[in-house]
Design a protein around this motif. Structure first.
Motif, mmCIF file in Angstrom:
data_model
loop_
_atom_site.group_PDB
_atom_site.id
_atom_site.type_symbol
_atom_site.label_atom_id
_atom_site.label_comp_id
_atom_site.label_asym_id
_atom_site.label_seq_id
_atom_site.Cartn_x
_atom_site.Cartn_y
_atom_site.Cartn_z
ATOM 1 N N TYR A 1 42.002 -2.146 15.794
ATOM 2 C CA TYR A 1 41.703 -3.328 16.335
ATOM 3 C C TYR A 1 40.413 -3.778 15.310
ATOM 4 O O TYR A 1 39.319 -3.649 15.734
ATOM 5 C CB TYR A 1 41.436 -3.730 17.699
ATOM 6 C CG TYR A 1 41.315 -5.101 18.116
ATOM 7 C CD1 TYR A 1 42.717 -5.866 18.010
ATOM 8 C CD2 TYR A 1 40.236 -5.559 18.712
ATOM 9 C CE1 TYR A 1 42.494 -7.330 18.263
ATOM 10 C CE2 TYR A 1 40.155 -6.995 19.103
ATOM 11 C CZ TYR A 1 41.155 -7.676 18.820
ATOM 12 O OH TYR A 1 41.143 -9.096 19.388
ATOM 13 N N GLN A 2 40.671 -4.631 14.296
ATOM 14 C CA GLN A 2 39.830 -4.935 13.361
ATOM 15 C C GLN A 2 39.811 -6.626 13.300
ATOM 16 O O GLN A 2 40.469 -7.367 12.614
ATOM 17 C CB GLN A 2 40.139 -4.515 11.988
ATOM 18 C CG GLN A 2 40.119 -2.895 11.950
ATOM 19 C CD GLN A 2 38.485 -2.384 12.006
ATOM 20 O OE1 GLN A 2 37.533 -3.138 11.459
ATOM 21 N NE2 GLN A 2 38.496 -1.323 12.435
ATOM 22 N N VAL A 3 38.890 -7.031 14.145
ATOM 23 C CA VAL A 3 38.507 -8.771 14.494
ATOM 24 C C VAL A 3 36.979 -8.793 13.965
ATOM 25 O O VAL A 3 36.459 -7.955 14.501
ATOM 26 C CB VAL A 3 39.188 -9.398 15.295
ATOM 27 C CG1 VAL A 3 40.753 -9.431 15.125
ATOM 28 C CG2 VAL A 3 38.694 -8.776 16.777
ATOM 29 N N GLU A 4 36.648 -10.282 13.764
ATOM 30 C CA GLU A 4 35.159 -10.232 13.651
ATOM 31 C C GLU A 4 34.249 -10.052 14.744
ATOM 32 O O GLU A 4 33.218 -9.315 14.420
ATOM 33 C CB GLU A 4 35.212 -11.694 13.219
ATOM 34 C CG GLU A 4 33.747 -12.089 12.518
ATOM 35 C CD GLU A 4 33.549 -13.499 11.982
ATOM 36 O OE1 GLU A 4 32.466 -13.821 11.938
ATOM 37 O OE2 GLU A 4 34.506 -14.339 11.925
ATOM 38 N N TRP A 5 34.786 -10.363 15.888
ATOM 39 C CA TRP A 5 33.657 -10.315 16.929
ATOM 40 C C TRP A 5 33.380 -8.754 17.192
ATOM 41 O O TRP A 5 32.302 -8.445 17.517
ATOM 42 C CB TRP A 5 34.239 -11.136 18.089
ATOM 43 C CG TRP A 5 35.497 -10.398 18.888
ATOM 44 C CD1 TRP A 5 36.731 -10.615 18.618
ATOM 45 C CD2 TRP A 5 35.474 -9.378 19.741
ATOM 46 N NE1 TRP A 5 37.327 -9.901 19.541
ATOM 47 C CE2 TRP A 5 36.688 -9.251 20.221
ATOM 48 C CE3 TRP A 5 34.345 -8.601 20.533
ATOM 49 C CZ2 TRP A 5 37.026 -8.036 21.354
ATOM 50 C CZ3 TRP A 5 34.626 -7.779 21.490
ATOM 51 C CH2 TRP A 5 35.938 -7.539 21.890
#
Length: 118
Positions: A65-69
């Motif tokens: 899971y690669q998202v900014e936050w």
């Protein structure tokens, strides 16, 4: 376990190649196992083994899971130590080995004490 894992990362160049590559993750997973044993002391060791495997595998799978936050958290030293950075299937083997070794140590070394408590 935490100190051994950190030392394996900092002074890894002093170790055999196989230890340099694998020790940190195995020690991290062993630390998870003993942390579970400490918190859930009344549960049997097998429960800690299974819970630790699920937890460790969950952390590794969360790296898909690669998202900014969450990447911002992973970008910190503590975030990297706890959550890692990127998914590697080999880490699942390293975690399994570390947890299994911690389980064996727990069962063998503390077996006598458990018998005295019963």
């Amino acid at each position: 376990m935490l100190l051994l894992g950190l030392a394996s990362r900092i002074y890894g160049y002093l170790l055999f190649d196989v230890l340099e590559l694998n020790a940190g993750d195995a020690f991290w997973a062993a630390m998870v196992y003993f942390g579970v044993r400490f918190i859930l002391v009344t549960r049997p060791p097998l429960f800690s083994l299974l819970f630790s495997l699920l937890f460790s595998f969950g952390i590794e799978l969360s790296q898909l899971y690669q998202v900014e936050w969450i990447n911002n958290i992973r970008g910190t030293t503590l975030g990297t130590l706890i959550l890692g950075r990127g998914f590697l299937i080999v880490d699942l083997y390293r975690y399994s080995f570390g947890i299994l070794m911690a389980f064996v140590i727990d069962v063998l070394l503390f077996k006598k004490k458990r018998k005295q408590v019963l």
